[in-house]
Scaffold this motif. Structure first.
Motif, PDB file in Angstrom:
ATOM      1  N   CYS A 149       0.836  -1.203   0.000  1.00 33.91           N
ATOM      2  CA  CYS A 149       0.000   0.000   0.000  1.00 33.91           C
ATOM      3  C   CYS A 149       0.869   1.250   0.000  1.00 33.91           C
ATOM      4  O   CYS A 149       0.598   2.216  -0.714  1.00 33.91           O
ATOM      5  CB  CYS A 149      -0.919   0.036   1.219  1.00 33.91           C
ATOM      6  SG  CYS A 149      -2.130  -1.263   1.190  1.00 33.91           S
ATOM      7  N   TYR A 165      -9.854   7.830  -1.404  1.00 36.32           N
ATOM      8  CA  TYR A 165     -10.165   7.392  -0.034  1.00 36.32           C
ATOM      9  C   TYR A 165     -11.652   7.070   0.049  1.00 36.32           C
ATOM     10  O   TYR A 165     -12.474   7.814  -0.497  1.00 36.32           O
ATOM     11  CB  TYR A 165      -9.812   8.509   0.958  1.00 36.32           C
ATOM     12  CG  TYR A 165     -10.182   8.201   2.385  1.00 36.32           C
ATOM     13  CD1 TYR A 165      -9.412   7.322   3.136  1.00 36.32           C
ATOM     14  CD2 TYR A 165     -11.295   8.791   2.972  1.00 36.32           C
ATOM     15  CE1 TYR A 165      -9.755   7.029   4.456  1.00 36.32           C
ATOM     16  CE2 TYR A 165     -11.645   8.512   4.286  1.00 36.32           C
ATOM     17  CZ  TYR A 165     -10.872   7.627   5.024  1.00 36.32           C
ATOM     18  OH  TYR A 165     -11.207   7.338   6.320  1.00 36.32           O
ATOM     19  N   ASP A 196     -12.555   1.931   6.426  1.00 37.01           N
ATOM     20  CA  ASP A 196     -12.047   2.882   5.436  1.00 37.01           C
ATOM     21  C   ASP A 196     -10.886   2.277   4.654  1.00 37.01           C
ATOM     22  O   ASP A 196     -10.299   1.272   5.070  1.00 37.01           O
ATOM     23  CB  ASP A 196     -11.645   4.213   6.073  1.00 37.01           C
ATOM     24  CG  ASP A 196     -10.498   4.071   7.045  1.00 37.01           C
ATOM     25  OD1 ASP A 196     -10.122   2.927   7.362  1.00 37.01           O
ATOM     26  OD2 ASP A 196      -9.970   5.095   7.492  1.00 37.01           O
ATOM     27  N   SER A 197     -10.593   2.882   3.489  1.00 33.26           N
ATOM     28  CA  SER A 197      -9.543   2.321   2.644  1.00 33.26           C
ATOM     29  C   SER A 197      -8.957   3.384   1.716  1.00 33.26           C
ATOM     30  O   SER A 197      -9.680   4.199   1.136  1.00 33.26           O
ATOM     31  CB  SER A 197     -10.115   1.187   1.792  1.00 33.26           C
ATOM     32  OG  SER A 197      -9.163   0.740   0.861  1.00 33.26           O
ATOM     33  N   ASP A 218      -4.525  -2.329  -5.996  1.00 31.75           N
ATOM     34  CA  ASP A 218      -4.685  -3.356  -4.981  1.00 31.75           C
ATOM     35  C   ASP A 218      -5.131  -4.655  -5.653  1.00 31.75           C
ATOM     36  O   ASP A 218      -6.136  -4.678  -6.367  1.00 31.75           O
ATOM     37  CB  ASP A 218      -5.734  -2.909  -3.959  1.00 31.75           C
ATOM     38  CG  ASP A 218      -6.020  -4.001  -2.950  1.00 31.75           C
ATOM     39  OD1 ASP A 218      -5.057  -4.600  -2.452  1.00 31.75           O
ATOM     40  OD2 ASP A 218      -7.209  -4.269  -2.686  1.00 31.75           O
ATOM     41  N   LEU A 275      -8.811   0.913  -2.111  1.00 29.79           N
ATOM     42  CA  LEU A 275      -9.972   0.393  -2.839  1.00 29.79           C
ATOM     43  C   LEU A 275      -9.996   0.921  -4.283  1.00 29.79           C
ATOM     44  O   LEU A 275     -10.176   0.159  -5.235  1.00 29.79           O
ATOM     45  CB  LEU A 275     -11.263   0.799  -2.118  1.00 29.79           C
ATOM     46  CG  LEU A 275     -12.573   0.321  -2.747  1.00 29.79           C
ATOM     47  CD1 LEU A 275     -12.734  -1.179  -2.602  1.00 29.79           C
ATOM     48  CD2 LEU A 275     -13.773   1.036  -2.113  1.00 29.79           C
ATOM     49  N   SER A 314     -12.851  -3.388   8.831  1.00 29.31           N
ATOM     50  CA  SER A 314     -12.214  -2.191   8.273  1.00 29.31           C
ATOM     51  C   SER A 314     -13.289  -1.285   7.665  1.00 29.31           C
ATOM     52  O   SER A 314     -14.082  -1.713   6.815  1.00 29.31           O
ATOM     53  CB  SER A 314     -11.217  -2.635   7.199  1.00 29.31           C
ATOM     54  OG  SER A 314     -10.804  -1.534   6.456  1.00 29.31           O
ATOM     55  N   VAL A 361      -9.723  -8.103   2.740  1.00 28.52           N
ATOM     56  CA  VAL A 361      -9.810  -6.968   3.662  1.00 28.52           C
ATOM     57  C   VAL A 361     -10.576  -7.419   4.894  1.00 28.52           C
ATOM     58  O   VAL A 361     -11.540  -8.180   4.789  1.00 28.52           O
ATOM     59  CB  VAL A 361     -10.559  -5.791   2.978  1.00 28.52           C
ATOM     60  CG1 VAL A 361     -10.801  -4.663   3.963  1.00 28.52           C
ATOM     61  CG2 VAL A 361      -9.788  -5.291   1.774  1.00 28.52           C
ATOM     62  N   SER A 395     -17.140  -4.847   4.335  1.00 32.67           N
ATOM     63  CA  SER A 395     -16.187  -3.993   3.608  1.00 32.67           C
ATOM     64  C   SER A 395     -16.377  -4.188   2.112  1.00 32.67           C
ATOM     65  O   SER A 395     -16.552  -5.317   1.647  1.00 32.67           O
ATOM     66  CB  SER A 395     -14.739  -4.352   3.965  1.00 32.67           C
ATOM     67  OG  SER A 395     -14.466  -3.954   5.271  1.00 32.67           O
TER      68      SER A 395
END
Lengths: 430, 149
Positions: A17, A52, A77-78, A107, A81, A75, A71, A61
């Motif tokens: 990431c 975001y 938030d990311s 990703d 994505l 979770s 994921v 998720s």
């Protein structure tokens, strides 16, 4: 899995990431473009998105597509994505031949250089109306399937998940040919492609999906502001997920036990849990209108599969936007309706002490169904001729056993869930 | 006083330059050996949007492949050209070509450094087409369309 392995895997994911984030931030700023741009036959360009997303549910998720990495369901938030970076190198071999290579960092489950190379082909034009490409080429099935990574050219933060999320194929190893001609006030393009493809999907320790005997045809009509496209594509799955092996062995044993009702049910489940040799087809029609003021786009798709475990059904979306100077607010509605009914037990397998096996098989065959609808509202702001900013709110309703596009807690599988997802992105080309 | 008059002169010159630039005529040019005499805005728009790759030389004639040359991406000339040709903004043209380029469908036209380079290239290449400010055009090339922004 040992705690050491978990720590190691999470560390690798974290580093991946960070590398993607740094590449997105730094690459457009470095002075690579002018160096190549001066060389007439060689051209370097690219596209990227820094995004975001945050949702309001702690037990679910989202997935942008089924090839993304695992994921945690908690979770909310990311940054990965929708974030991605694409780099393209074009070499002009002659006036009628080019080489194009494209690498996309995004990703991905089991990312490596090979599966990050989206394009690597030689194009030749034996006639000004005819294009032939050989190598790794873009997958031509839907209106946007050839450029779904390039958010800069799309009005939204991401293509509608209901339509594009479950499509595992991004590129094809093979060849295609396109014939273009003008008629009345429109340009027409008829295209056919054939080849095979591969994708890594996070089923168990990993499933290397092989799409063999892939074949597709499309016809596109482009007039001033309106683009219409119809396409058909089909392929046969050439591999089986190893995680399914114990389930397959158990079902085979019950199917051959000759127990009235039970064996037939086991054989039916076995057939519908086989990725390998299942035949998948997509039939789609789409339209996109853009006159610089109004933007409207919609697609309708019908997918079929000979095995229920492969997601298939009727998918559709429609979107409308209006330009007010540099701002373009938009609305979008999208929906996915599975063609396969929810399966439930029809026999008691207690005679072979296999009710657990039956329930596992039923859970698995139902787990990939995608039944959801999303209403989205958002806006795009043209920051620069080569950069846009977007803000989007999605409200998704997921029906029971329709969670194929979500990482979720098993506890919510049989209930309706409503998810609000807020996303923001900076999209650019260079 | 002197500073003020200098500023006034600069402002006048800037306005004059801007006015000339925005009002200047743009001409679409091809090689003198190209059999095409005139072209419609639609034919040129189709070439510049990658929808066709050959000149319409008339019925019975063999088609002539077109090699399209562009002005620099951020040049005011390019902006004025597309605005006058088909009403497209540079933002839309950029997005349009990004879609075609990154899908691998069609690669964009080659970009030249300025109008003089366009003139020289079209002079040399029988298949070339480009556009320049009318103030730099010469008889060494053929004008197939005049556009006024």
């Amino acid at each position: 899995m040992s705690s050491f392995c978990k720590v190691l895997l999470s560390r690798i994911a974290y580093l991946r990431c960070r590398m993607l984030a740094w590449a997105i931030l730094i690459l457009p700023a470095v002075n690579i473009v002018p160096a190549f741009a001066d060389v007439d036959s060689l051209h370097f360009s690219g596209f990227g998105t820094l995004a975001y997303a945050r949702n309001n549910q702690k037990n679910i998720s989202p997935l942008r597509d089924v090839t993304q990495s695992v994921v945690s369901v908690t979770s909310i938030d990311s940054w990965v994505l929708d974030s991605r970076l694409g780099m393209q190198l074009e070499y002009n071999i002659s006036t009628s031949a080019d080489f194009v290579g494209q690498v996309v960092l995004r990703d991905k489950f089991h990312a490596n250089f090979n599966n990050s190379t989206e394009l690597a082909y030689v194009a030749i034009r034996p006639h000004s109306n005819l294009d032939l490409r050989l190598g790794r080429i873009s997958y031509d099935a839907f209106l946007m399937s050839e450029y779904r990574d390039v958010s800069f050219v799309q009005p939204w933060v991401r293509p509608p998940s209901e339509f594009y999320g479950w499509l595992p194929i991004f590129s094809v190893n093979g060849a295609d040919g396109a014939y273009s001609f003008q008629s009345d006030e429109a340009s027409w393009r008829i295209k056919a492609q054939a080849g095979s493809s591969k994708a890594s999907i996070p089923i168990g320790a990993g499933y290397d999906l092989r799409a063999d005997n892939l074949f597709g045809v499309s016809i596109t009509r482009q007039s001033d502001s309106l683009r219409l496209k119809a396409a058909y594509s089909q392929w046969r799955t050439g591999s089986e997920p190893s995680a399914f092996t114990p389930l397959h062995q158990g079902l085979d044993a019950v199917a051959t036990a000759a127990i009235p009702g039970v064996s037939a049910e086991a054989a039916d489940l076995r057939r519908n849990l086989s990725f390998k040799d299942s035949k998948i087809s997509y039939l789609t029609v789409g339209a996109a209108f853009d006159d610089g003021v109004w933007l409207a786009q919609g697609e309708l798709g019908l997918s079929t599969s000979t095995a229920a475990v492969v997601p298939h059904g009727i998918v559709a979306y429609v979107s409308v936007g209006h330009n007010f100077g540099d701002w373009m607010p938009y609305l979008m509605l999208s929906s996915s309706l599975p063609s396969n009914d929810l399966r439930s037990a029809t026999n008691d397998w207690g005679t072979v002490s296999a009710n657990g096996l039956r329930d596992s098989a039923l859970f698995t065959v139902n787990a990939t169904r995608i039944e959801q609808e999303t209403a989205s509202i958002g806006t795009r702001f043209q920051l620069h001729p080569k950069a846009t900013f977007k803000l989007q709110w999605d409200n998704t309703t997921i029906k029971p056993s329709g969670y194929g596009l979500w990482w979720r807690s098993i506890a919510i599988n049989n209930q309706i869930t409503r998810v609000n997802l807020i996303s923001t992105s900076l999209d650019f080309i260079f | 006083m002197r500073v003020s008059s200098t500023i006034q002169t600069l402002i006048c010159l800037t306005c004059l330059t801007w006015s000339l630039e925005t009002c200047a005529e743009i001409v679409v040019i091809v090689n003198q050996k190209n059999p095409v005499q005139t072209m419609t805005p639609r034919q040129i728009s189709d070439l510049y949007l990658g929808r066709t790759r050959h000149f319409d030389t008339g019925k019975g004639n063999a088609s002539l492949a077109a090699v399209v040359y562009e002005q620099p991406k951020n040049s005011p000339l390019r902006e004025a050209f597309f605005h006058a040709l088909n009403g497209m903004s540079v933002d839309r043209v950029n997005a349009y070509w990004a879609r075609l380029r990154f899908s691998g469908e069609v690669l964009p036209p080659k970009t030249l450094t300025d109008s003089l380079a366009a003139l020289e290239t079209v002079q040399r290449d029988r298949n070339a087409i480009s556009y320049v400010d009318s103030s730099v055009v010469s008889k060494s090339v053929k004008i197939v369309l005049r556009l006024k922004d």
